[in-house]
Scaffold this motif. Structure first.
Motif, mmCIF file in Angstrom:
data_model
loop_
_atom_site.group_PDB
_atom_site.id
_atom_site.type_symbol
_atom_site.label_atom_id
_atom_site.label_comp_id
_atom_site.label_asym_id
_atom_site.label_seq_id
_atom_site.Cartn_x
_atom_site.Cartn_y
_atom_site.Cartn_z
ATOM 1 N N ASP A 159 -35.351 -94.358 26.454
ATOM 2 C CA ASP A 159 -37.134 -94.451 26.650
ATOM 3 C C ASP A 159 -38.040 -94.626 24.762
ATOM 4 O OD1 ASP A 159 -35.837 -92.507 24.749
ATOM 5 O OD2 ASP A 159 -37.022 -90.579 26.418
ATOM 6 N N GLY A 160 -36.968 -94.250 23.765
ATOM 7 C CA GLY A 160 -37.589 -94.236 22.635
ATOM 8 C C GLY A 160 -37.361 -93.610 22.027
ATOM 9 N N LYS A 161 -37.545 -92.314 22.444
ATOM 10 C CA LYS A 161 -37.571 -90.739 21.619
ATOM 11 C C LYS A 161 -36.773 -90.566 21.107
ATOM 12 C CE LYS A 161 -38.787 -87.085 24.071
ATOM 13 N NZ LYS A 161 -38.982 -87.053 25.520
ATOM 14 N N PHE A 162 -36.592 -89.270 19.855
ATOM 15 C CA PHE A 162 -35.337 -88.908 19.167
ATOM 16 C C PHE A 162 -35.213 -87.473 20.030
ATOM 17 C CE2 PHE A 162 -36.944 -91.549 15.371
ATOM 18 C CZ PHE A 162 -35.851 -91.760 15.171
ATOM 19 N N TYR A 163 -33.364 -87.862 20.146
ATOM 20 C CA TYR A 163 -32.457 -86.501 20.226
ATOM 21 C C TYR A 163 -32.298 -85.196 19.359
ATOM 22 C CZ TYR A 163 -34.778 -87.501 25.036
ATOM 23 O OH TYR A 163 -35.267 -88.397 26.011
ATOM 24 N N VAL A 164 -32.135 -84.695 19.676
ATOM 25 C CA VAL A 164 -31.127 -84.203 18.331
ATOM 26 C C VAL A 164 -29.675 -84.043 19.325
ATOM 27 C CG1 VAL A 164 -30.060 -81.624 17.009
ATOM 28 C CG2 VAL A 164 -32.519 -82.353 16.808
ATOM 29 N N LEU A 165 -28.398 -84.906 18.750
ATOM 30 C CA LEU A 165 -27.392 -84.901 19.514
ATOM 31 C C LEU A 165 -26.290 -83.400 19.150
ATOM 32 C CD1 LEU A 165 -25.480 -86.520 21.444
ATOM 33 C CD2 LEU A 165 -24.898 -87.330 19.668
ATOM 34 N N GLU A 166 -26.290 -82.796 18.091
ATOM 35 C CA GLU A 166 -25.704 -82.380 17.642
ATOM 36 C C GLU A 166 -26.382 -81.795 16.138
ATOM 37 O OE1 GLU A 166 -22.002 -83.306 18.004
ATOM 38 O OE2 GLU A 166 -21.463 -83.233 15.398
ATOM 39 N N ASP A 167 -26.686 -80.324 15.709
ATOM 40 C CA ASP A 167 -26.332 -79.192 15.049
ATOM 41 C C ASP A 167 -25.395 -79.281 13.780
ATOM 42 O OD1 ASP A 167 -29.694 -78.777 15.405
ATOM 43 O OD2 ASP A 167 -28.201 -77.527 16.772
ATOM 44 N N ASN A 168 -25.175 -80.055 11.921
ATOM 45 C CA ASN A 168 -23.906 -79.699 11.552
ATOM 46 C C ASN A 168 -24.381 -78.454 10.771
ATOM 47 O OD1 ASN A 168 -22.472 -81.342 12.655
ATOM 48 N ND2 ASN A 168 -23.353 -83.382 12.207
ATOM 49 N N LYS A 346 -42.887 -74.283 20.943
ATOM 50 C CA LYS A 346 -42.889 -74.966 21.352
ATOM 51 C C LYS A 346 -41.719 -76.103 20.849
ATOM 52 C CE LYS A 346 -44.311 -78.470 24.733
ATOM 53 N NZ LYS A 346 -44.257 -79.401 24.017
ATOM 54 N N PRO A 347 -40.810 -76.597 21.240
ATOM 55 C CA PRO A 347 -40.024 -76.915 20.654
ATOM 56 C C PRO A 347 -40.469 -78.754 20.669
ATOM 57 C CG PRO A 347 -38.643 -76.631 22.204
ATOM 58 C CD PRO A 347 -39.815 -76.205 22.733
ATOM 59 N N LEU A 348 -40.409 -79.403 18.913
ATOM 60 C CA LEU A 348 -40.938 -80.316 18.476
ATOM 61 C C LEU A 348 -40.139 -81.508 18.507
ATOM 62 C CD1 LEU A 348 -43.290 -78.725 15.453
ATOM 63 C CD2 LEU A 348 -44.020 -79.570 17.587
ATOM 64 N N VAL A 349 -39.254 -81.360 18.551
ATOM 65 C CA VAL A 349 -37.520 -82.291 19.098
ATOM 66 C C VAL A 349 -36.890 -81.800 19.836
ATOM 67 C CG1 VAL A 349 -36.603 -81.561 16.898
ATOM 68 C CG2 VAL A 349 -36.163 -84.039 18.129
ATOM 69 N N ASP A 350 -36.605 -82.947 20.555
ATOM 70 C CA ASP A 350 -35.623 -82.870 22.650
ATOM 71 C C ASP A 350 -34.384 -82.472 21.677
ATOM 72 O OD1 ASP A 350 -37.746 -82.355 24.278
ATOM 73 O OD2 ASP A 350 -37.918 -84.467 23.864
ATOM 74 N N SER A 351 -33.524 -81.514 22.909
ATOM 75 C CA SER A 351 -31.948 -81.711 23.026
ATOM 76 C C SER A 351 -32.109 -82.338 23.973
ATOM 77 C CB SER A 351 -31.997 -80.269 22.709
ATOM 78 O OG SER A 351 -31.907 -79.549 21.833
ATOM 79 N N VAL A 352 -30.097 -83.147 24.184
ATOM 80 C CA VAL A 352 -29.681 -83.164 24.922
ATOM 81 C C VAL A 352 -29.710 -81.828 26.146
ATOM 82 C CG1 VAL A 352 -28.012 -84.884 26.268
ATOM 83 C CG2 VAL A 352 -28.857 -85.149 23.359
ATOM 84 N N PRO A 353 -29.806 -82.953 27.807
ATOM 85 C CA PRO A 353 -29.523 -82.187 28.764
ATOM 86 C C PRO A 353 -28.042 -81.502 28.660
ATOM 87 C CG PRO A 353 -31.674 -83.974 29.882
ATOM 88 C CD PRO A 353 -30.910 -84.142 27.547
ATOM 89 N N THR A 354 -28.179 -80.213 28.598
ATOM 90 C CA THR A 354 -26.686 -80.126 28.883
ATOM 91 C C THR A 354 -26.049 -79.079 29.897
ATOM 92 O OG1 THR A 354 -27.043 -80.015 25.972
ATOM 93 C CG2 THR A 354 -24.903 -78.409 26.999
#
Lengths: 484, 311
Positions: A159-168, A346-354
């Motif tokens: 969908d062209g949206k950015f998701y955070v995959l992990e926080d290091n 409200k979160p402004l950037v999405d996480s990957v559903p987990t």
């Protein structure tokens, strides 16, 4: 137009530069037009120029091999990735929001543990995690910030949206390559910059300096605090970066034996003029090896008494020991909750559903859909022990099903993402390759996000592995302003 | 601006190893030239190089025969011998790798280039045919690096430790060379005496001091005056007296330098009381032995004061 571009197609994925209809995206138009005008010879000449620049600038990373450690030249693709500043601004706000919430969480966990008491997160998943360090209980670093430098991995899905995959949040690396990549592009494709206003990235070391300096326990007495970069040494794969950052900040690059903790609980470095007090340590060694007194006794990399000095408030350490507690993949699933809980936003950037295998309902779903999901161990980083369902054999899936049932707390699952692609110059052709993005978020007295970050690209066709040690390369990443 | 003790230590060793590589290359090269001028039996034998470097036990623990081939291999290409050119260059490179930041940018490139060259060519340069070209390349590359540092390094701590390393190593090598020269030549059969000037000229050459000697002392080479010159000439930059002066200047810019200054002064005074022509070869040998101990002590003082201070 160079015919290599006419045939370019990134079917089934979101492409960073080219739309489904085959035309360049708005922000990338001028860059793509220029590349389309370059002949095949010209392209390869530019590529050679880039390789020469990399050798001259001495950009390398260390790979451990049987024959000893070797420095490899940094693999770089000359076609930049372009992102519009409008889109980036909202991602960047989201990253700051996220980093603030994560820091609230760490500070809460080592102090009042409100979030556990309120039942937002089950206490045992936090307190039984190996990343939870009881040695840190009761500490409250300045500004309530523990993870001063955070290197989140972002991916774009279909969908062209950015998701955070992990926080290091432990010791993220790669930022020096972000800076050097821009330097290379400036050298080999100077005409690209004529039609663009691109946000600069080379002031990262000064921003880092500012963040670290704001932590100094002697900020009032000393105008220029003594900051050191603590490295495990030359054989570490990121040694180049440690030296780069120390140099850029005018700080000393130290190894464990260069430091000592005095009877006054202050940290000193051993210099030819005698001991000199250190105010801030930018720690690039794992906390388990940081202080043999407090963590692993067998560590020869660390400094005995460092925790004592930190707890006495005599030295600032970035990132603070214990920060990793928020780096757990189960905890990751709760970040959106944390943002609501601590910030009321409200979160402004999405996480990957987990899916958390420790929850019965999630686990049932995961076990029934192993062929569609990516399964990851909760505590590992660096891509170890991961199963990519759609690519895994039936035997591997069975093995993971067993692992999950045996130790559900230790596994999470996420839908398989379709990582975005970008045109990449490979063996004389322009082909789509998958990529991710690692921006760096600084948090001290103020917050700051790198404009863009380090784009890592899987140079092997179809591959999703972007690690430089496994055939990954990188691209210069542009955040461009306005219409061009 | 201060400097980490570890960095100072590495800079110092970087210089010692670079100097060692150059000096060893010089020694082998001048002996290589000499051997062709002297009839068999009148020469000192290649073993003399082992005696100069005090390396006999080490050599015989690994090689059976003291042949030209083996000795040159040991001194030039043997990476297990800390006195070999190949070992010294590699060690210098490792030390520069971690101190790049405080040195002029080209230093790393040049040292790395020298290392790559030696790694590639050393083994092939043991035979007489390629030997000289190889050694000359090592010497000139080392000189280039010294020149680079001399002309571009700020006169800060980095320069001081660089200088100290070079000078201490050079003193060590110079005293070894004259010691063996005096001992070997003065004790052997008088009928070979006709070749002595050739040998002295070779030793001077190995110390890069032949031209200067001729200009200052005269064209005739004679043992006592050669030793006097390389130890005590005030103007020649490779003489021991000159090195001591350089060390004193380097140390003066450092904190807590009392012990080191005292030691350098002791060495200077000892040297000024020496009159080579008035003593026997044995007494001379005793003097050098003693002096070498003082050099070692100075090294210890430097290490204790600046490289591993208070724990």
């Amino acid at each position: 137009m160079n015919s290599k571009w006419a045939n370019y197609q990134a079917e089934g994925f979101y492409d960073e530069l080219i739309t489904d209809k085959g035309s360049p995206r708005m922000a990338a138009r001028a860059a793509v037009n220029l590349f389309q005008q370059l002949s095949a010879d010209d392209m390869s000449a530019r590529r050679e120029a880039a390789e020469l620049a990399i050798r001259e600038m001495g950009i390398s990373f260390t790979v451990y091999t049987e024959g000893g450690n070797i420095d490899r030249a940094w693999p770089f693709d000359i076609i930049p990735r372009v992102i519009s500043s409008k889109q980036w601004q909202s991602v960047s706000r989201g990253l700051i929001q996220r980093s603030k919430a994560l820091n609230c969480f760490i500070d809460d966990i080592y102090n009042k543990q409100r979030i556990l008491a309120d039942g937002i997160l089950p206490a045992d998943i936090v307190l039984e995690s190996t990343n939870y360090k009881p040695q840190c209980k009761g500490m409250s670093p300045r500004y309530g910030v523990w993870a001063h430098i955070c290197g989140s991995d972002l991916v774009r899905d279909l969908d062209g949206k950015f998701y955070v995959l992990e926080d290091n949040l432990r010791v993220p690396s790669g930022v020096s390559y972000m800076v050097e990549n821009r330097e290379i592009t400036k050298r080999v494709l100077p005409e690209l910059f004529e039609n663009y206003s691109i946000l600069p990235v080379d002031d990262y070391p000064s921003q880092l300096y500012r963040t670290l300096a704001s932590l100094s326990p002697r900020a009032r007495e000393r105008k220029r605090p003594c900051i050191v970069v603590l490295t495990p040494g030359i054989y570490n794969s990121a040694y180049f970066e440690h030296a780069f950052l120390a140099h850029g900040m005018g700080a000393e690059l130290v190894e464990g034996p260069d430091l000592m903790v005095g009877d006054d609980d202050c940290v000193y470095m051993r210099t030819v003029d005698g001991p000199m007090r250190v105010d801030v340590i930018y720690r690039r060694i794992d906390e388990d090896f940081m202080d043999p007194e407090a963590f692993r006794e067998d560590s020869v990399l660390g400094v005995a008494g460092l925790m004592r000095a930190w707890k006495a408030g005599k030295v600032a350490i970035a990132n603070a020991p214990g920060s990793g507690v928020a780096d757990d993949k189960v905890v990751y699933a709760y970040v959106p909750e944390m943002i609501r809980y601590y910030l009321g936003e409200k979160p402004l950037v999405d996480s990957v559903p987990t899916y958390l295998c420790m929850n019965e309902k999630d686990r049932e779903y995961v076990l029934a859909n192993l062929d569609k999901l990516v399964v990851k161990p909760a505590n590992e980083s660096g891509g170890y022990g991961i199963m990519v369902g759609p690519h895994a054999s039936a035997a591997t899936r069975r093995k993971f099903a067993g692992l999950i049932e045996k130790n559900p707390r230790n596994y999470i699952a996420q839908p398989t993402l379709s990582l975005s692609t970008a045109p990449t110059y490979c063996d004389g052709e322009i082909e789509p390759r998958h990529l991710d993005l690692r921006p760096f978020i600084l948090q001290g007295k103020d917050s700051w996000v790198t404009p863009g970050g380090l784009t890592r690209v899987a140079l092997v066709k179809g591959s999703l592995v972007v690690n430089s040690s496994q055939g990954g390369g990188s691209k210069d990443t542009w955040i461009v302003e306005g219409k061009s | 601006m201060t400097m980490l003790s570890r960095v100072a230590d590495r800079l110092y060793w970087k210089s010692r190893y670079l100097e060692r590589a150059e000096d060893t290359a010089r020694l082998v090269s001048s002996y290589h030239m000499l051997i062709m001028d002297i009839p068999r039996g009148a020469d000192l034998g290649w073993e003399v190089l082992l005696r100069i470097l005090d390396a006999e036990p080490q050599f015989y623990s690994r090689y059976r025969v003291a042949s030209e081939q083996n000795i040159v291999k040991f001194l030039v290409a043997d990476t297990d011998n800390p006195g070999s050119v190949a070992y010294a260059v590699r060690a210098a490179r490792e030390n520069v790798r971690t101190t790049r930041d405080v040195l002029p940018e080209e230093t790393w490139e040049q040292v790395n280039e020298l290392h790559l060259f030696v790694r590639e060519a050393a083994e092939k340069s043991i035979g007489r045919r390629n030997r000289l070209a190889f050694l000359n390349e090592v010497i000139s590359h080392s000189q280039m690096i010294s020149g680079l540092l001399q002309t571009t390094l700020s006169r800060d701590h980095a320069y001081r430790f660089t200088l100290l390393g070079h000078l201490i190593e050079r003193c060590d090598m110079t005293t070894r060379v004259v010691d063996v020269g005096v001992m070997e030549l003065m004790e052997r059969d008088a009928r070979f005496a006709v070749f002595d000037p050739l040998i002295w000229s070779s030793l001077l050459q190995s110390l890069s001091a032949l031209g200067a000697y001729r200009r200052v002392v005269g064209p005739l080479l004679e043992g006592g005056s050669v030793a006097e010159f390389v130890l005590k000439d005030r103007e020649h930059p490779r003489s021991v007296v000159y090195c001591l002066r350089g060390m004193r200047d380097a140390v003066k810019g450092l904190a807590r330098n009392e012990d080191a200054l005292r030691q350098i002064e002791r060495m200077r005074r000892k040297l000024s009381r020496l009159h080579v022509e008035q003593i026997s070869p044995d007494e001379f040998h005793g003097f050098i032995d003693n002096f070498q101990l003082l050099i070692n002590e100075l090294h210890e003082i430097v290490s204790d004061t600046w490289f591993r201070p208070e724990t």
